[in-house]
Design a protein around this motif. Structure first.
Motif, PDB file in Angstrom:
ATOM      1  N   GLN A  21       0.859  -1.167   0.010  1.00 43.88           N
ATOM      2  CA  GLN A  21       0.044  -0.096   0.020  1.00 43.88           C
ATOM      3  C   GLN A  21       0.999   1.023  -0.152  1.00 43.88           C
ATOM      4  OE1 GLN A  21      -2.615   0.414   3.220  1.00 43.88           O
ATOM      5  NE2 GLN A  21      -3.696   2.534   1.809  1.00 43.88           N
ATOM      6  N   ASN A  28      -2.825 -16.137  -2.701  1.00 42.58           N
ATOM      7  CA  ASN A  28      -3.292 -15.284  -2.128  1.00 42.58           C
ATOM      8  C   ASN A  28      -3.173 -15.465  -0.431  1.00 42.58           C
ATOM      9  OD1 ASN A  28      -5.882 -16.649  -3.460  1.00 42.58           O
ATOM     10  ND2 ASN A  28      -5.577 -18.585  -3.045  1.00 42.58           N
ATOM     11  N   GLN A  58      -2.589 -11.643  -1.400  1.00 41.58           N
ATOM     12  CA  GLN A  58      -3.765 -10.777  -1.120  1.00 41.58           C
ATOM     13  C   GLN A  58      -3.900 -10.761   0.145  1.00 41.58           C
ATOM     14  OE1 GLN A  58      -5.420  -9.062  -4.168  1.00 41.58           O
ATOM     15  NE2 GLN A  58      -6.772  -8.724  -2.308  1.00 41.58           N
ATOM     16  N   SER A  59      -3.973 -11.937   1.049  1.00 41.00           N
ATOM     17  CA  SER A  59      -5.039 -11.701   2.498  1.00 41.00           C
ATOM     18  C   SER A  59      -3.746 -10.960   2.941  1.00 41.00           C
ATOM     19  CB  SER A  59      -4.258 -12.908   2.982  1.00 41.00           C
ATOM     20  OG  SER A  59      -4.989 -12.624   4.541  1.00 41.00           O
ATOM     21  N   HIS A 100      -1.837  -8.060   1.904  1.00 37.04           N
ATOM     22  CA  HIS A 100      -2.423  -6.613   1.056  1.00 37.04           C
ATOM     23  C   HIS A 100      -3.373  -6.154   1.756  1.00 37.04           C
ATOM     24  CE1 HIS A 100      -3.551  -3.994  -0.946  1.00 37.04           C
ATOM     25  NE2 HIS A 100      -4.954  -4.417  -1.677  1.00 37.04           N
ATOM     26  N   LEU A 101      -4.883  -7.193   2.063  1.00 37.75           N
ATOM     27  CA  LEU A 101      -5.746  -6.946   2.916  1.00 37.75           C
ATOM     28  C   LEU A 101      -5.611  -6.077   3.948  1.00 37.75           C
ATOM     29  CD1 LEU A 101      -8.490  -8.926   0.399  1.00 37.75           C
ATOM     30  CD2 LEU A 101      -8.220  -6.653   0.490  1.00 37.75           C
ATOM     31  N   SER A 102      -5.159  -7.245   5.038  1.00 38.15           N
ATOM     32  CA  SER A 102      -4.358  -6.935   6.348  1.00 38.15           C
ATOM     33  C   SER A 102      -4.043  -5.585   6.466  1.00 38.15           C
ATOM     34  CB  SER A 102      -3.815  -7.963   6.821  1.00 38.15           C
ATOM     35  OG  SER A 102      -3.747  -7.906   8.334  1.00 38.15           O
ATOM     36  N   ILE A 156      -3.725  -3.109   4.804  1.00 42.14           N
ATOM     37  CA  ILE A 156      -5.410  -1.781   4.339  1.00 42.14           C
ATOM     38  C   ILE A 156      -6.063  -1.815   5.327  1.00 42.14           C
ATOM     39  CG2 ILE A 156      -7.093  -1.529   3.029  1.00 42.14           C
ATOM     40  CD1 ILE A 156      -5.353  -2.421   0.158  1.00 42.14           C
ATOM     41  N   GLN A 157      -6.591  -2.939   5.963  1.00 44.70           N
ATOM     42  CA  GLN A 157      -7.770  -2.463   7.516  1.00 44.70           C
ATOM     43  C   GLN A 157      -6.566  -1.744   8.484  1.00 44.70           C
ATOM     44  OE1 GLN A 157      -8.957  -6.806   8.825  1.00 44.70           O
ATOM     45  NE2 GLN A 157      -9.747  -5.857  10.429  1.00 44.70           N
ATOM     46  N   PRO A 187      -6.993   3.261   0.666  1.00 41.58           N
ATOM     47  CA  PRO A 187      -6.821   2.131  -0.726  1.00 41.58           C
ATOM     48  C   PRO A 187      -7.140   2.793  -1.954  1.00 41.58           C
ATOM     49  CG  PRO A 187      -8.735   0.867   0.499  1.00 41.58           C
ATOM     50  CD  PRO A 187      -7.962   2.487   1.147  1.00 41.58           C
ATOM     51  N   PRO A 207      -7.696  -2.423  -8.857  1.00 43.28           N
ATOM     52  CA  PRO A 207      -7.437  -3.493  -8.843  1.00 43.28           C
ATOM     53  C   PRO A 207      -5.870  -3.829  -8.067  1.00 43.28           C
ATOM     54  CG  PRO A 207      -8.923  -3.561 -10.385  1.00 43.28           C
ATOM     55  CD  PRO A 207      -8.084  -1.724 -10.276  1.00 43.28           C
ATOM     56  N   TYR A 208      -5.461  -4.098  -7.000  1.00 41.75           N
ATOM     57  CA  TYR A 208      -4.260  -4.538  -6.692  1.00 41.75           C
ATOM     58  C   TYR A 208      -3.487  -5.845  -7.840  1.00 41.75           C
ATOM     59  CZ  TYR A 208      -0.236  -6.025  -3.626  1.00 41.75           C
ATOM     60  OH  TYR A 208       0.932  -6.925  -3.179  1.00 41.75           O
TER      61      TYR A 208
END
Length: 189
Positions: free
Chosen positions: A54, A107, A110-111, A113-115, A117-118, A127, A131-132
């Motif tokens: 990010q 996966n 991506q997980s 990346h999402l963590s 961002i959260q 964000p 798309p990433y």
């Protein structure tokens, strides 16, 4: 950590997975073979190779401490990635960015990346809308009036694996090379 410049009021930062030395060496060898065929104006210093999780932008040094604390809350386990060829953003007539692709446990990537961002979202970071698209930037700013030699991209490194067991908060220092400084490393367990 002692900053490399005199700007102690703010920092331009991003969260990334640094590329390990063995992968850096593979990409550096490929770059050295192809640099004269691929007419980009700005090549990434090999010490700056990374996969962005990010981009956060310019923040105050006070917010930097809160960001470090938030990133300590990111959860994830180690996962494997591999080099997956060379590509570019833009057309062959006007490529904007030359990059090395990644494959493997996307996966897990991506997980992570999402963590990230959260956790950064709790501090108000937003964000990107697009798309990433994980990649390792190799070069930017193709020379106008030329065309990208697609055959130079073909013998690209593929399948060379590594384990991602940490990520980093990075700081950008404009107009120096290498330009990225590791502010703090966070381990995946």
């Amino acid at each position: 950590m002692e900053p490399r410049d005199s700007n102690n009021h703010s920092a331009r930062v991003f969260v990334a997975i640094p590329v390990p030395d063995q992968i850096t060496e593979v990409l550096k060898r490929w770059r050295n073979i192809n640099i004269d065929k691929l007419l980009f104006r700005k090549w990434t210093h090999p010490q700056d190779y990374h996969i962005t999780l990010q981009f956060l932008g310019e923040i105050s040094m006070i917010k930097l401490d809160a960001l470090r604390a938030a990133l300590n809350n990111v959860k994830g386990t180690p996962f494997s990635l591999a080099l997956n060829g060379i590509g570019f953003f833009g057309s062959s007539k006007t490529p904007r960015v030359l990059w090395a692709g990644v494959s493997g446990n996307l996966n897990g990537l991506q997980s992570l990346h999402l963590s990230v961002i959260q956790e950064t979202g709790t501090l108000g970071f937003i964000p990107e809308d697009r798309p990433y698209s994980p990649h390792i930037t190799l070069a930017r700013r193709f020379r106008e009036g030329e065309e990208l030699l697609l055959e130079a991209i073909t013998p690209a490194p593929v399948g060379i694996e590594w384990v991602v067991d940490h990520f980093s908060l990075m700081r950008t220092h404009m107009n120096v090379s290498p330009m990225y400084e590791n502010v703090e490393t966070f381990t995946l367990v």
